[in-house]
Design a protein around this motif. Structure first.
Motif, PDB file in Angstrom:
ATOM      1  N   GLU A  75       0.842  -1.207   0.000  1.00 50.01           N
ATOM      2  CA  GLU A  75       0.000   0.000   0.000  1.00 50.01           C
ATOM      3  C   GLU A  75       0.873   1.252   0.000  1.00 50.01           C
ATOM      4  OE1 GLU A  75      -3.477   0.367   0.295  1.00 50.01           O
ATOM      5  OE2 GLU A  75      -3.979  -1.762   0.346  1.00 50.01           O
ATOM      6  N   ALA A  76       0.491   2.236  -0.802  1.00 51.38           N
ATOM      7  CA  ALA A  76       1.280   3.466  -0.944  1.00 51.38           C
ATOM      8  C   ALA A  76       1.423   4.207   0.380  1.00 51.38           C
ATOM      9  CB  ALA A  76       0.648   4.376  -1.998  1.00 51.38           C
ATOM     10  N   TRP A  77       0.332   4.314   1.163  1.00 50.98           N
ATOM     11  CA  TRP A  77       0.382   5.034   2.437  1.00 50.98           C
ATOM     12  C   TRP A  77       1.389   4.406   3.387  1.00 50.98           C
ATOM     13  CZ3 TRP A  77      -0.775   2.357   6.850  1.00 50.98           C
ATOM     14  CH2 TRP A  77      -1.494   1.178   6.712  1.00 50.98           C
ATOM     15  N   LEU A  78       1.496   3.076   3.334  1.00 49.57           N
ATOM     16  CA  LEU A  78       2.428   2.384   4.225  1.00 49.57           C
ATOM     17  C   LEU A  78       3.871   2.565   3.749  1.00 49.57           C
ATOM     18  CD1 LEU A  78       2.757   0.619   6.706  1.00 49.57           C
ATOM     19  CD2 LEU A  78       2.638  -1.359   5.196  1.00 49.57           C
ATOM     20  N   ILE A  79       4.086   2.481   2.465  1.00 52.92           N
ATOM     21  CA  ILE A  79       5.435   2.668   1.927  1.00 52.92           C
ATOM     22  C   ILE A  79       5.936   4.081   2.235  1.00 52.92           C
ATOM     23  CG2 ILE A  79       6.805   2.779  -0.206  1.00 52.92           C
ATOM     24  CD1 ILE A  79       4.882   0.523  -1.267  1.00 52.92           C
ATOM     25  N   ILE A  80       5.071   5.072   2.043  1.00 56.49           N
ATOM     26  CA  ILE A  80       5.446   6.460   2.367  1.00 56.49           C
ATOM     27  C   ILE A  80       5.725   6.585   3.863  1.00 56.49           C
ATOM     28  CG2 ILE A  80       4.634   8.845   2.409  1.00 56.49           C
ATOM     29  CD1 ILE A  80       3.041   8.134  -0.182  1.00 56.49           C
ATOM     30  N   SER A  81       4.904   5.954   4.679  1.00 62.03           N
ATOM     31  CA  SER A  81       5.118   5.995   6.133  1.00 62.03           C
ATOM     32  C   SER A  81       6.448   5.373   6.519  1.00 62.03           C
ATOM     33  CB  SER A  81       3.987   5.266   6.856  1.00 62.03           C
ATOM     34  OG  SER A  81       2.770   5.935   6.689  1.00 62.03           O
ATOM     35  N   ILE A  82       6.798   4.283   5.885  1.00 66.37           N
ATOM     36  CA  ILE A  82       8.075   3.615   6.169  1.00 66.37           C
ATOM     37  C   ILE A  82       9.239   4.531   5.796  1.00 66.37           C
ATOM     38  CG2 ILE A  82       9.587   1.704   5.468  1.00 66.37           C
ATOM     39  CD1 ILE A  82       6.969   0.011   5.193  1.00 66.37           C
TER      40      ILE A  82
END
Length: 154
Positions: free
Chosen positions: A78-85
């Motif tokens: 998921e994009a939101w998770l990758i950005i969060s990481i």
């Protein structure tokens, strides 16, 4: 198991990342007062630096349980998770390479000469900015974790 991972992930964020963020945010203003005082006292700065150092290591529980949760929920792509990481990694790098070393160098000269304290004062001003960046990165991560833009799974 997801509820356990989520609970520990959120608890670690509150109990570990929260104190680090507060300590890093408080350090610059207290450092400025200590560096400009006639009789400088580094007591409060030592406590804030210690909180920053110890809780930074404890904060590693946040991504550890976050990865466990994301893996069990199958949301790693998921994009939101990758950005969060990426932002979490950026926050960790800011803390490790900008904030903590600057705190150490300011703390080392609080009782020093007037010239040393003057130089450290400019570091304390820069520390205000880097501490703010650190806090802002965590704020964006928090918003992404709550809002989850583009998330389509329950």
């Amino acid at each position: 198991m997801n509820k356990f991972f989520l609970t520990v992930h959120i608890l670690a964020a509150i109990l570990c990342v929260g104190p680090v963020t507060v300590a890093t945010s408080m350090f610059p203003s207290i450092a400025k007062r200590a560096l400009t005082a006639e009789t400088p006292d580094a007591g409060g700065l030592q406590v804030l630096h210690r909180i920053t150092s110890v809780y930074a290591w404890a904060s590693l529980a946040v991504p550890i349980f976050g990865f466990a949760l994301a893996g069990s929920m199958h949301v790693m792509g998921e994009a939101w998770l990758i950005i969060s990481i990426v932002l979490t990694l950026a926050a960790a790098l800011v803390l490790a390479f900008l904030v903590a070393p600057a705190q150490s160098s300011v703390l080392a000269v609080v009782g020093g000469t007037t010239e040393e304290r003057g130089a450290a004062l400019s570091k304390a001003k820069l520390l205000s900015m880097t501490s703010g960046i650190f806090a802002l990165l965590w704020l964006v991560v928090l918003v992404l974790m709550v809002v989850k833009p583009g998330h389509h799974r329950g």
